[in-house]
Design a protein around this motif. Structure first.
Motif, PDB file in Angstrom:
ATOM      1  N   UNK A 191      26.498  46.342 -12.461  1.00  0.00           N
ATOM      2  CA  UNK A 191      27.793  45.930 -12.998  1.00  0.00           C
ATOM      3  C   UNK A 191      27.730  44.548 -13.643  1.00  0.00           C
ATOM      4  N   UNK A 192      27.050  43.622 -13.008  1.00  0.00           N
ATOM      5  CA  UNK A 192      26.965  42.280 -13.584  1.00  0.00           C
ATOM      6  C   UNK A 192      26.189  42.296 -14.899  1.00  0.00           C
ATOM      7  N   UNK A 193      25.135  43.074 -14.996  1.00  0.00           N
ATOM      8  CA  UNK A 193      24.400  43.194 -16.255  1.00  0.00           C
ATOM      9  C   UNK A 193      25.265  43.839 -17.325  1.00  0.00           C
ATOM     10  N   UNK A 194      26.020  44.849 -16.941  1.00  0.00           N
ATOM     11  CA  UNK A 194      26.898  45.531 -17.886  1.00  0.00           C
ATOM     12  C   UNK A 194      27.991  44.588 -18.392  1.00  0.00           C
ATOM     13  N   UNK A 195      28.597  43.817 -17.506  1.00  0.00           N
ATOM     14  CA  UNK A 195      29.627  42.854 -17.913  1.00  0.00           C
ATOM     15  C   UNK A 195      29.022  41.799 -18.839  1.00  0.00           C
ATOM     16  N   UNK A 196      27.844  41.285 -18.495  1.00  0.00           N
ATOM     17  CA  UNK A 196      27.147  40.299 -19.320  1.00  0.00           C
ATOM     18  C   UNK A 196      26.866  40.861 -20.713  1.00  0.00           C
ATOM     19  N   UNK A 197      26.350  42.076 -20.774  1.00  0.00           N
ATOM     20  CA  UNK A 197      25.994  42.703 -22.045  1.00  0.00           C
ATOM     21  C   UNK A 197      27.231  42.957 -22.901  1.00  0.00           C
ATOM     22  N   UNK A 198      28.289  43.496 -22.308  1.00  0.00           N
ATOM     23  CA  UNK A 198      29.511  43.798 -23.052  1.00  0.00           C
ATOM     24  C   UNK A 198      30.152  42.517 -23.576  1.00  0.00           C
ATOM     25  N   UNK A 199      30.176  41.466 -22.758  1.00  0.00           N
ATOM     26  CA  UNK A 199      30.772  40.195 -23.189  1.00  0.00           C
ATOM     27  C   UNK A 199      30.040  39.642 -24.405  1.00  0.00           C
TER      28      UNK A 199
END
Length: 56
Positions: free
Chosen positions: A21-29
């Motif tokens: 989830x943290x990687x996904x949030x980082x990537x999307x941001x």
């Protein structure tokens, strides 16, 4: 100290989802930020770049 944290994290059920989830949030941001930067109007960028030079 790291071993204690590792042990505590292993006892939490479903903890393996947090790094994903943290990687996904980082990537999307940063993807959204990149899209916003590349679609910003060139005229507005030129106007904002001249603000420090204007004597108001």
């Amino acid at each position: 100290m790291f071993e204690q944290i590792k042990h505590n994290m292993e006892t939490i059920t479903g903890v393996e989802i947090y790094p994903i989830l943290s990687l996904l949030i980082f990537f999307v941001f940063f993807l959204a930020l990149g899209i916003w930067v590349f679609t910003y109007k060139k005229e507005k960028i030129q106007e904002l770049s001249q603000l420090p030079l204007n004597d108001h």
